[in-house]
Write a protein that holds these residues in place. Structure first.
Motif, PDB file in Angstrom:
ATOM      1  N   THR A 192      29.512 -23.378 -17.290  1.00 11.54           N
ATOM      2  CA  THR A 192      30.703 -23.355 -18.588  1.00 11.54           C
ATOM      3  C   THR A 192      31.791 -23.779 -18.809  1.00 11.54           C
ATOM      4  O   THR A 192      32.364 -24.313 -19.479  1.00 11.54           O
ATOM      5  N   TRP A 193      32.405 -23.518 -17.839  1.00 14.50           N
ATOM      6  CA  TRP A 193      34.020 -23.940 -17.303  1.00 14.50           C
ATOM      7  C   TRP A 193      34.114 -22.837 -18.400  1.00 14.50           C
ATOM      8  O   TRP A 193      33.626 -21.880 -20.105  1.00 14.50           O
ATOM      9  N   HIS A 194      35.462 -22.822 -19.202  1.00 11.05           N
ATOM     10  CA  HIS A 194      36.629 -22.211 -20.065  1.00 11.05           C
ATOM     11  C   HIS A 194      37.237 -22.331 -20.760  1.00 11.05           C
ATOM     12  O   HIS A 194      38.977 -21.925 -20.942  1.00 11.05           O
ATOM     13  N   GLY A 195      37.887 -23.591 -21.078  1.00 12.47           N
ATOM     14  CA  GLY A 195      38.893 -24.710 -21.530  1.00 12.47           C
ATOM     15  C   GLY A 195      38.948 -25.747 -21.588  1.00 12.47           C
ATOM     16  O   GLY A 195      38.441 -26.496 -20.450  1.00 12.47           O
ATOM     17  N   THR A 196      39.449 -26.503 -22.436  1.00  9.78           N
ATOM     18  CA  THR A 196      40.278 -27.653 -22.232  1.00  9.78           C
ATOM     19  C   THR A 196      41.269 -27.454 -21.974  1.00  9.78           C
ATOM     20  O   THR A 196      42.125 -26.626 -22.234  1.00  9.78           O
TER      21      THR A 196
ATOM     22  N   PRO B  25      29.918 -23.530 -26.369  1.00  9.30           N
ATOM     23  CA  PRO B  25      29.572 -22.257 -27.303  1.00  9.30           C
ATOM     24  C   PRO B  25      29.859 -21.363 -28.176  1.00  9.30           C
ATOM     25  O   PRO B  25      30.387 -20.939 -29.316  1.00  9.30           O
ATOM     26  N   ARG B  26      31.618 -21.086 -26.859  1.00 12.98           N
ATOM     27  CA  ARG B  26      32.143 -19.687 -27.238  1.00 12.98           C
ATOM     28  C   ARG B  26      33.194 -20.548 -29.022  1.00 12.98           C
ATOM     29  O   ARG B  26      33.480 -19.294 -29.940  1.00 12.98           O
ATOM     30  N   ASN B  27      32.945 -21.880 -29.337  1.00 14.03           N
ATOM     31  CA  ASN B  27      33.607 -21.793 -30.396  1.00 14.03           C
ATOM     32  C   ASN B  27      32.289 -22.126 -31.698  1.00 14.03           C
ATOM     33  O   ASN B  27      32.623 -22.150 -32.648  1.00 14.03           O
TER      34      ASN B  27
ATOM     35  N   THR C 164      49.440 -17.585 -21.880  1.00 15.28           N
ATOM     36  CA  THR C 164      48.931 -17.844 -20.193  1.00 15.28           C
ATOM     37  C   THR C 164      48.712 -16.609 -18.811  1.00 15.28           C
ATOM     38  O   THR C 164      50.617 -16.712 -18.859  1.00 15.28           O
ATOM     39  N   TRP C 165      49.368 -17.634 -17.172  1.00 16.05           N
ATOM     40  CA  TRP C 165      49.292 -16.911 -16.363  1.00 16.05           C
ATOM     41  C   TRP C 165      50.477 -17.961 -16.069  1.00 16.05           C
ATOM     42  O   TRP C 165      50.383 -19.226 -16.323  1.00 16.05           O
ATOM     43  N   ARG C 166      51.323 -17.307 -14.828  1.00 12.31           N
ATOM     44  CA  ARG C 166      51.926 -18.583 -14.201  1.00 12.31           C
ATOM     45  C   ARG C 166      51.793 -18.066 -12.689  1.00 12.31           C
ATOM     46  O   ARG C 166      51.912 -16.966 -11.904  1.00 12.31           O
TER      47      ARG C 166
ATOM     48  N   SER D 138      44.723 -22.458 -22.627  1.00 10.46           N
ATOM     49  CA  SER D 138      43.731 -23.790 -23.245  1.00 10.46           C
ATOM     50  C   SER D 138      43.635 -23.035 -24.563  1.00 10.46           C
ATOM     51  O   SER D 138      42.910 -23.932 -24.943  1.00 10.46           O
ATOM     52  N   VAL D 139      43.613 -22.061 -24.911  1.00 11.36           N
ATOM     53  CA  VAL D 139      43.281 -21.374 -26.504  1.00 11.36           C
ATOM     54  C   VAL D 139      43.623 -22.070 -27.340  1.00 11.36           C
ATOM     55  O   VAL D 139      42.857 -21.962 -28.324  1.00 11.36           O
ATOM     56  N   PHE D 140      44.356 -22.478 -28.085  1.00 13.86           N
ATOM     57  CA  PHE D 140      45.466 -23.832 -28.893  1.00 13.86           C
ATOM     58  C   PHE D 140      44.562 -24.897 -28.926  1.00 13.86           C
ATOM     59  O   PHE D 140      43.713 -25.297 -30.099  1.00 13.86           O
TER      60      PHE D 140
HETATM   61  N1  C2G Z   1      42.503 -16.437 -22.369  1.00 12.21           N
HETATM   62  C1  C2G Z   1      42.407 -15.014 -22.614  1.00 12.21           C
HETATM   63  N2  C2G Z   1      43.904 -14.441 -23.406  1.00 12.21           N
HETATM   64  C2  C2G Z   1      44.897 -15.222 -23.100  1.00 12.21           C
HETATM   65  C3  C2G Z   1      44.729 -16.705 -22.198  1.00 12.21           C
HETATM   66  C4  C2G Z   1      43.657 -17.265 -21.937  1.00 12.21           C
HETATM   67  O1  C2G Z   1      41.501 -14.676 -23.441  1.00 12.21           O
HETATM   68  N3  C2G Z   1      45.980 -14.991 -23.059  1.00 12.21           N
HETATM   69  C5  C2G Z   1      40.709 -17.159 -22.151  1.00 12.21           C
HETATM   70  C6  C2G Z   1      40.914 -18.467 -23.070  1.00 12.21           C
HETATM   71  O2  C2G Z   1      39.661 -17.955 -23.365  1.00 12.21           O
HETATM   72  C7  C2G Z   1      40.674 -19.689 -22.304  1.00 12.21           C
HETATM   73  C8  C2G Z   1      40.946 -19.125 -21.131  1.00 12.21           C
HETATM   74  O3  C2G Z   1      40.824 -18.043 -21.139  1.00 12.21           O
HETATM   75  O4  C2G Z   1      40.576 -20.042 -22.877  1.00 12.21           O
HETATM   76  C9  C2G Z   1      41.517 -20.281 -20.051  1.00 12.21           C
HETATM   77  O5  C2G Z   1      43.237 -19.957 -19.827  1.00 12.21           O
HETATM   78  P1  C2G Z   1      44.283 -20.266 -19.699  1.00 12.21           P
HETATM   79  O6  C2G Z   1      45.324 -19.727 -20.467  1.00 12.21           O
HETATM   80  O7  C2G Z   1      44.306 -21.932 -20.702  1.00 12.21           O
HETATM   81  O8  C2G Z   1      44.194 -20.569 -17.972  1.00 12.21           O
HETATM   82  P2  C2G Z   1      43.163 -20.717 -16.664  1.00 12.21           P
HETATM   83  O9  C2G Z   1      42.210 -19.641 -16.971  1.00 12.21           O
HETATM   84  O10 C2G Z   1      44.155 -21.254 -15.733  1.00 12.21           O
HETATM   85  O11 C2G Z   1      41.911 -21.773 -17.649  1.00 12.21           O
HETATM   86  O12 C2G Z   1      40.454 -25.819 -17.753  1.00 12.21           O
HETATM   87  C10 C2G Z   1      40.716 -24.933 -18.291  1.00 12.21           C
HETATM   88  C11 C2G Z   1      42.014 -24.440 -17.587  1.00 12.21           C
HETATM   89  O13 C2G Z   1      41.021 -23.969 -16.655  1.00 12.21           O
HETATM   90  C12 C2G Z   1      42.634 -23.266 -17.668  1.00 12.21           C
END
Ligand code: C2G
Length: 800
Positions: A530-534, A594-596, A629-631, A708-710
């Motif tokens: 499903t991957w996890h973000g745009t 689906p998560r949305n 997000t993370w760095r 990608s949360v936005f």
């Molecule tokens: N997320 C979260 N809380 C955060 C940041 C992220 O719960 N503070 C969750 C969200 O569901 C988000 C997903 O983790 O959509 C992915 O997080 P990103 O910050 O976008 O980073 P990353 O895991 O690197 O994925 O195609 C998207 C990329 O793969 C980014």
């Protein structure tokens, strides 16, 4: 002319720029860059013009490649087909070189500033036949590497291709050698310096010289060169001309050149001949050659990443020819034979264990036997234990016995590993037993964020299936035992024995991140990713290089993503990115996330009220979700990232007052726990809360950065602020983005906590200001979402 830098080039223009840049920054004069173009398809014109000042002279190798080699390996054939190879290129460069000295620099590598001037100075002062420095390797491009060097210590960053401990010893040894040299110069007879292990080895080498005279600085340096450039290198493949400045006269006089029939090992015979014949050698510790590792072995494999089946044949040829060319040098010969024995025990013999390859077992075994017979009997007599046993059985030509010894040895090693590590044990069971059991047609295993939570698209697909098809499937969730999950699935811990059991037996996988690399796809398995973000941040193959804890990322990702049958995408934009970033070419389910679904649910108000209650957030307060997000460059270890809160919560509390509540939500990679003491009733740490979609529902506003949360939150059409205090670093150094964050996102970019406060106060104005942009953004990224993504995905994948 003083110097010719010889740069062979076949492909990969993006590497070349770093190489040229590092030449430019040497601050040299009186040199030329001999660029040897080996059947190049890329257009280098513009690049070469922009580096006029590094005196590039191009030599083209265009004649058809005469030696059409068969590699018995598709990737190798593909990559080496139709070009002459590095040996031929370097020879052409040597022929054309006009400098008194030559230095080989590969087009994908670079050198640390000052390296060449230092080597040249030393070479001239000493009248050396060759002068060498150190070699370090990195996964990173020059800009990133140098920036990291500023912060860290250079020595710390140097990671020799030899063992790290060896490298430390090497530095110590060279310091001590200097002391010794001084001592010798002072004509001290009693040298009372405590010797390191490495230095002892260098002295041992020196003592073997025919004219052994430990006070002779030249022989001492030569022994050091033997050690640094040959003895300490792990295999023949690591013996290299890189990082060495050669006197061209010396090479010409002895007709030292590269053997063009070699692909993988052409450096070793060249360097050994040079070591054999050089009289004056010299070492400059601060001269550093940076060898760049390729983290994209799919598009740009380095030679060492190609596995050609005829490497064996080439190894043997290299070994024999080299041995012959240095036959009068008993010291080098001894170490060469040592390396041959290591090749036999470490590389060749282990493959006898399982290999069904008749050639490997019969013909190659005989070749190894013949070579071993030529090895000095004294060396063989000095072997011990396992090495001794398998060398002896080889000499007798007894393959059965050899295999028996190998089996015992490797079996024992494996047993120890299994005993020590539970993960290895569960993998062992997976491979040996579980995967041989029949696959279960209605079993489904679900995993979200590496088993850290019950959340994201797998959760919503699961709930859809449970609700609408009760009893049809048996579900297994990869989570912590305590996680509460409706409909009572089986729960397993990631990497446990039960995990590997279900990974082997389930027909269906629903995952939102990558599955373990060891997962083997069985016939009939259906893998839904499903991957996890745009994506905003560049991903995998679109990233020039991957920073962070696992530099093998690209290669692993490629392998893992070959397993996926379906990939969910929230919008057209994501589909395009996934195709290029993941090289995904199977079925894309562009149905929304689906998560949305929950964000479009008719009863979202009631849901929100219940969630607020559960979290203890009072009704009536304006709720702000801060989800950064993370760095990539800030981590403790693999998958464990640091996060320093740069949003001044105390200021927010002071300025905004009681009417607000801030929810802090760190990314699932973040290991740090945020401290909110003293901020009770204002700041809530919701980092451990499973499902961020539920947090969106209860938030009136989102603050994020490059997460990608936005894209998801925009489904609610509520305001979004971007707290991008480290934008330049993140965008330019760490990742790169797919869009222009400054013009395309639906909210303002803010750089200080004060600006954030200001924006929150003026949120109505911001809404007004960004309305148009928000609508455009929504149209582009959210318009597919209709609350039925889980249903659509499930129906397609489960054929319902
Ligand atoms: N997320 C979260 N809380 C955060 C940041 C992220 O719960 N503070 C969750 C969200 O569901 C988000 C997903 O983790 O959509 C992915 O997080 P990103 O910050 O976008 O980073 P990353 O895991 O690197 O994925 O195609 C998207 C990329 O793969 C980014």
């Amino acid at each position: 002319m003083k110097l010719s830098i010889i740069v062979p080039f076949h492909k990969g223009i993006h590497f070349l720029e770093d190489c040229f840049e590092s030449i430019r920054d040497q601050g040299l004069t009186g040199y030329e860059t001999v660029l040897v173009l080996d059947h190049v398809k890329e257009d280098l014109g513009e690049l070469i013009r922009s580096y006029e000042d590094i005196n590039i002279r191009t030599i083209e190798l265009n004649e058809p490649v005469s030696h059409d080699r068969k590699f018995g390996n598709k990737a190798a054939e593909e990559n080496l087909k139709g070009h002459s190879g590095v040996a031929a290129s370097r020879n052409a460069g040597l022929l054309a070189a006009q400098g008194e000295y030559v230095y080989f620099l590969d087009s994908d590598d670079y050198i640390i500033n000052g390296t060449l001037p230092m080597l040249l100075k030393e070479a001239q002062e000493q009248g050396a036949d060759f002068t060498y420095g150190r070699k370090a390797s990195t996964w990173f491009r020059r800009k990133v590497y140098l920036a990291a060097l500023d912060e860290k210590n250079l020595e710390e960053a140097i990671e020799e291709e030899q063992d790290q401990t060896e490298q430390i010893e090497q530095q110590e040894a060279s310091v001590q050698l200097e002391q010794l040299e001084e001592a010798v110069q002072l004509e001290e007879t009693e040298i009372q310096v405590k010797l390191t292990k490495k230095q002892k080895r260098i002295f041992k080498i020196q003592q073997q010289f025919e004219d052994a005279d430990i006070e002779n600085i030249l022989t001492m340096r030569k022994a050091e060169a033997y050690y640094n450039l040959f003895v300490s290198r792990k295999g023949l493949r690591n013996v290299s001309v890189l990082g060495v400045l050669f006197s061209r006269n010396f090479l010409n006089q002895h007709e030292i050149e590269f053997d063009e029939s070699l692909i993988f090992f052409s450096d070793a015979p060249f360097m050994l001949k040079a070591l054999d014949l050089a009289v004056v050698t010299s070492f400059v510790e601060e001269a550093i050659y940076i060898k760049r590792r390729h983290n994209d072995p799919i598009h740009y494999p380095s030679l060492s990443q190609l596995k050609a089946s005829d490497r064996f044949e080439e190894y043997i040829r290299t070994y024999k020819n080299t041995k012959q060319s240095i036959e009068n040098n008993h010291v080098l010969t001894k170490y060469l034979e040592d390396k041959f024995i290591t090749y036999y025990t470490r590389t060749y013999a282990p493959r006898l264990r399982r290999s069904e390859n008749e050639v490997w077992r019969k013909e190659h075994f005989t070749i190894m036997q013949e070579c071993m017979k030529e090895v000095d009997p004294n060396i063989i007599a000095s072997l011990k234990g396992y090495k001794k046993r398998i060398v002896r059985s080889l000499l007798k030509g007894d393959i059965k016995k050899t295999r028996m010894h190998v089996n015992i040895r490797l079996g024992l090693k494996k047993y120890k590993r299994i005993k020590k590590n539970k993960r290895v044990f569960s993998y062992y069971l997976y491979l040996k037993h579980f995967i041989k059991m029949p696959m279960k047609e209605n079993w489904v295993i679900c995993e979200s964020f590496f088993g850290k939570s019950y959340s994201d698209s797998p959760k919503y697909i699961y709930e859809y299936l449970c609700k609408n098809y009760p009893g049809k499937y048996r579900f297994i969730w990869v989570v912590n035992k305590r996680t509460k999950i409706p409909y009572g699935p089986t729960k397993v811990k990631r990497f446990s024995i039960r995990y590997s059991y279900y990974m082997a037996r389930c027909k269906y996988n629903i995952f939102n991140v990558r599955q373990p690399e060891w997962f083997k796809k069985r016939a009939g398995n259906v893998f839904l990713e499903t991957w996890h973000g745009t994506p905003l941040k560049k991903l995998v193959f679109d990233q020039e290089e991957v920073m962070g804890a696992s530099p093998l990322y690209k290669a692993q990702f490629y392998k893992q993503s070959r397993v996926w049958d379906y990939l969910v995408s929230a919008n057209r934009f994501s589909s395009e990115v996934f195709k290029s970033a993941f090289l995904f070419d199977k079925e894309m389910l562009e149905y929304g996330y689906p998560r949305n679904d929950i964000l479009h649910s008719p009863d979202k108000e009631e849901l929100a009220a219940a969630i607020k209650k559960k979290l203890g957030i009072p009704e009536g307060k304006k709720t702000i979700l801060y989800a950064p997000t993370w760095r990539d460059d800030e981590y403790y270890g693999r998958g464990e990232y640091k996060f320093a809160l740069k949003l001044d919560l105390r200021l927010l509390k002071k300025e905004l007052g009681d009417g607000y509540a801030v929810l802090l939500r760190t990314h699932y990679f973040i290991a740090d726990a945020l401290d909110v003491t003293g901020l009770e009733g204002f700041a809530y740490n919701v980092s451990k809360y499973d499902d961020i979609s539920e947090l969106y529902l209860i938030s009136d506003m989102l603050i994020t950065d490059y997460s990608s949360v936005f894209f998801d939150y925009a489904n609610l059409k509520r305001p979004i602020l971007f707290y991008t205090y480290d934008l330049d670093k993140y965008r330019d150094m760490l990742r790169g983005f797919y869009m222009n964050i400054e013009t395309e996102v639906p909210g303002p970019l803010l750089y200080t906590s004060e600006e954030v406060v200001e924006a929150i106060r003026n949120i109505d104005d911001i809404n007004e200001e960004y309305k148009l942009k928000y609508d455009e953004f929504y149209e582009r990224f959210c318009s597919l979402e209709d609350g039925h993504a889980a249903e659509n995905v499930a129906k397609k994948v489960f054929k319902l």
